[in-house]
Design a protein around this motif. Structure first.
Motif, short mmCIF file in Angstrom:
data_model
loop_
_atom_site.label_atom_id
_atom_site.label_comp_id
_atom_site.label_asym_id
_atom_site.label_seq_id
_atom_site.Cartn_x
_atom_site.Cartn_y
_atom_site.Cartn_z
N ARG A 1 -9.73 -0.21 -2.52
CA ARG A 1 -8.19 -0.34 -2.78
C ARG A 1 -7.48 -0.87 -1.73
O ARG A 1 -6.61 -1.62 -1.80
N ILE A 2 -7.87 -0.16 -0.50
CA ILE A 2 -7.19 -0.58 0.76
C ILE A 2 -7.22 -2.25 1.23
O ILE A 2 -6.33 -2.76 1.42
N LEU B 1 -5.31 -7.73 1.10
CA LEU B 1 -5.29 -9.14 0.70
C LEU B 1 -4.28 -9.62 -0.22
O LEU B 1 -3.61 -10.84 -0.13
N ARG B 2 -3.77 -8.93 -1.12
CA ARG B 2 -2.59 -9.18 -1.97
C ARG B 2 -1.33 -9.29 -1.16
O ARG B 2 -0.55 -10.11 -1.64
N ALA B 3 -1.31 -8.42 -0.37
CA ALA B 3 0.12 -8.33 0.56
C ALA B 3 0.07 -9.55 1.52
O ALA B 3 1.03 -10.36 1.37
N TRP B 4 -1.05 -9.92 1.85
CA TRP B 4 -1.14 -11.17 2.70
C TRP B 4 -0.96 -12.55 1.72
O TRP B 4 -0.15 -13.29 2.57
N LYS B 5 -1.36 -12.65 0.55
CA LYS B 5 -1.11 -13.49 -0.23
C LYS B 5 0.32 -13.72 -0.64
O LYS B 5 0.93 -14.70 -0.73
N GLU C 1 -6.51 -11.34 -7.85
CA GLU C 1 -5.56 -11.22 -8.67
C GLU C 1 -6.08 -10.74 -10.09
O GLU C 1 -5.54 -10.41 -11.08
N GLU C 2 -7.50 -10.26 -10.12
CA GLU C 2 -8.21 -9.88 -11.49
C GLU C 2 -7.89 -8.44 -11.83
O GLU C 2 -7.48 -7.92 -10.74
N SER D 1 5.35 0.47 3.19
CA SER D 1 4.99 -0.43 1.96
C SER D 1 3.87 -1.08 2.15
O SER D 1 3.20 -1.26 3.39
N TRP D 2 3.17 -1.74 1.27
CA TRP D 2 2.14 -2.75 1.31
C TRP D 2 2.47 -3.96 2.07
O TRP D 2 1.64 -4.35 2.77
N ALA D 3 3.46 -4.21 1.94
CA ALA D 3 4.14 -5.73 2.66
C ALA D 3 4.20 -5.22 4.24
O ALA D 3 3.69 -6.10 5.15
N THR D 4 4.53 -4.17 4.67
CA THR D 4 4.59 -3.74 5.93
C THR D 4 3.47 -3.67 6.64
O THR D 4 2.92 -3.94 7.58
N TYR D 5 2.42 -3.05 5.66
CA TYR D 5 1.00 -2.70 6.21
C TYR D 5 0.39 -3.93 6.65
O TYR D 5 -0.19 -4.23 7.38
#
Length: 438
Positions: free
Chosen positions: A38-39, A44-48, A75-76, A422-426
């Motif tokens: 999950r990490i 990867l989702r945050a980077w995208k 995105e699955e 947040s995930w964006a910050t991470y």
């Protein structure tokens, strides 16, 4: 916490490559991804979402090549089994687990099968081609490296072939090397073999907490590390990550699903997220809960979320009227379980971080926490703590939370999302750290 911009730009020739070979063991076996994965997925989702450049690769056991994976893959819905290629692929043996004689026997068989086929099998679902390493590539492995010996071996080879190639490894924890909390000898051997390879191959390491970094320095020499390692800390996010949509099948608790429980509950409940593995310490929590029920009605339910056998939970909890187990609720239901809980409790003996603590705080819910290892780094002063080895202290924490009127509200006032990540910050922090390593 606000997102910080990357301090350097990537040159046209630089690439950040993220390897997800460790997902093979779960996806090919028809299992959903675990907490470690999950990490990776959240990153990867945050980077995208941030528009940051990266490539995804993973080892294909059928062709013995590392393949480039489409960004569509992340995105699955990962609540269900997903096969990266076009068909079900046999997963190769893990040399960190198997005895060497058996590993090489199975490896020879796999090579023979590939030779007999005389052509490479192409899987079209998410594969975009073979990965060809370049001199300026930075390979980042942020998953369960002990499940990816193929990548550890390949990274060592690519570094020898391309002098500018760099390899960075994320270290989650050292639980398998801590005898006090871990009792699986095979898992310990697997982890130790992986860390020895990582110490030999990786240029730098990122640890997910100060506690993990301290453990890293302790075990570095013991596992064959040479010199002074380059190791920095980038802590995990608190934000809850949803990796799946609602599934059709109910999450059973006998005849009761989590959805039905939420719709018909008539009193408050405490939520704990974890399994019956030794270091998660659910046995002591259930013992304390049973004792509390013996002396007085807690006027609350205990909800356990995790991949546990209901028979094992029932054997530890003879008082079953107020203990509910939901094995694998979809993430939107888990989110509702967090949001509607009176509070949560996390009695773990040892963690590299402690995702359920951060997730609980993210939804504004107090978490009664173990004071062990890295967990206080997650909860800071927003959580009350107890000794996880003491059933009496767990019982006292439950009693205070349930019967002291101002106890939980006093901690709720301390919860501040501005102090959470947040995930964006991470994603921004990890990307910046990797750029500094190039």
């Amino acid at each position: 916490m606000s997102s910080s911009p990357a301090t350097r730009r990537m040159s046209a020739s630089q690439r950040i490559i993220v390897d997800i070979t460790d997902w093979n063991r779960f996806l090919f076996a028809g299992k959903p991804i675990s907490g470690v994965h999950r990490i990776t997925l959240g990153l990867l989702r945050a980077w995208k979402k941030l528009g940051l450049p990266f490539e995804i690769i993973r080892h294909d056991p059928e062709t013995n090549r590392h393949k480039i994976i489409s960004h569509r893959f992340i995105e699955e819905d990962f609540s269900e089994p997903i096969h990266i290629g076009g068909g079900r692929i046999e997963y190769s043996y893990n040399k960190y687990v198997q005895r060497r004689t058996r590993y090489f026997t199975e490896l020879a068989k796999a090579k023979l099968r590939r030779f007999v086929k005389k052509k490479e099998v192409v899987h079209e679902d998410f594969i975009e081609g073979n990965y060809e390493p370049q001199a300026d590539d930075l390979l980042y492995f942020c998953g369960a490296g002990w499940d990816a010996p193929e990548t550890m071996h390949a990274a060592h080879k690519w570094k020898a072939q391309h002098p500018g190639f760099r390899f960075v490894v994320l270290v989650h924890d050292f639980i398998p090397l801590i005898n006090k909390v871990y009792r699986n000898r095979l898992g310990t051997r697997q982890f130790r073999r992986w860390f020895r390879d990582a110490a030999r191959s990786a240029d730098e390491f990122i640890c997910i907490s100060d506690n993990t970094q301290a453990d890293f320095m302790l075990h570095w020499r013991r596992c064959g590390g040479q010199g002074v390692p380059r190791c920095r800390v980038v802590t995990n996010p608190h934000e809850f990550l949803s990796v799946s949509d609602t599934r059709n099948q109910p999450m059973s608790n006998g005849e009761l699903s989590a959805e039905t429980f939420l719709a018909n509950r008539n009193r408050r409940y405490l939520l704990t997220v974890g399994t019956l593995s030794s270091h998660k310490n659910l046995e002591r929590l259930l013992s304390a809960w049973n004792t509390l029920n013996f002396f007085r009605d807690p006027e609350a339910d205990l909800v356990i979320v995790g991949d546990n056998d209901p028979r094992d939970v029932r054997s530890l909890s003879p008082i079953r009227r107020n203990v509910f187990l939901f094995q694998k609720p979809p993430d939107d239901i888990l989110k509702l379980l967090y949001m509607n809980a009176f509070c949560s409790i996390f009695p773990s003996l040892y963690e590299g971080w402690g995702l359920p603590v951060g997730e609980s705080l993210w939804f504004g819910k107090v978490c009664l926490c173990s004071k062990s290892s890295s967990i206080p780094e997650v909860g800071q002063d927003m959580c009350p703590y107890f000794d996880p080895y003491s059933t009496e202290e767990i019982l006292l924490a439950l009693t205070n939370a349930l019967f002291e009127k101002d106890y939980i509200p006093s901690y709720e006032k301390r919860i501040d999302r501005g102090r959470m990540k947040s995930w964006a910050t991470y994603g921004s922090e990890i990307h910046t750290a990797l750029l500094k390593m190039t």
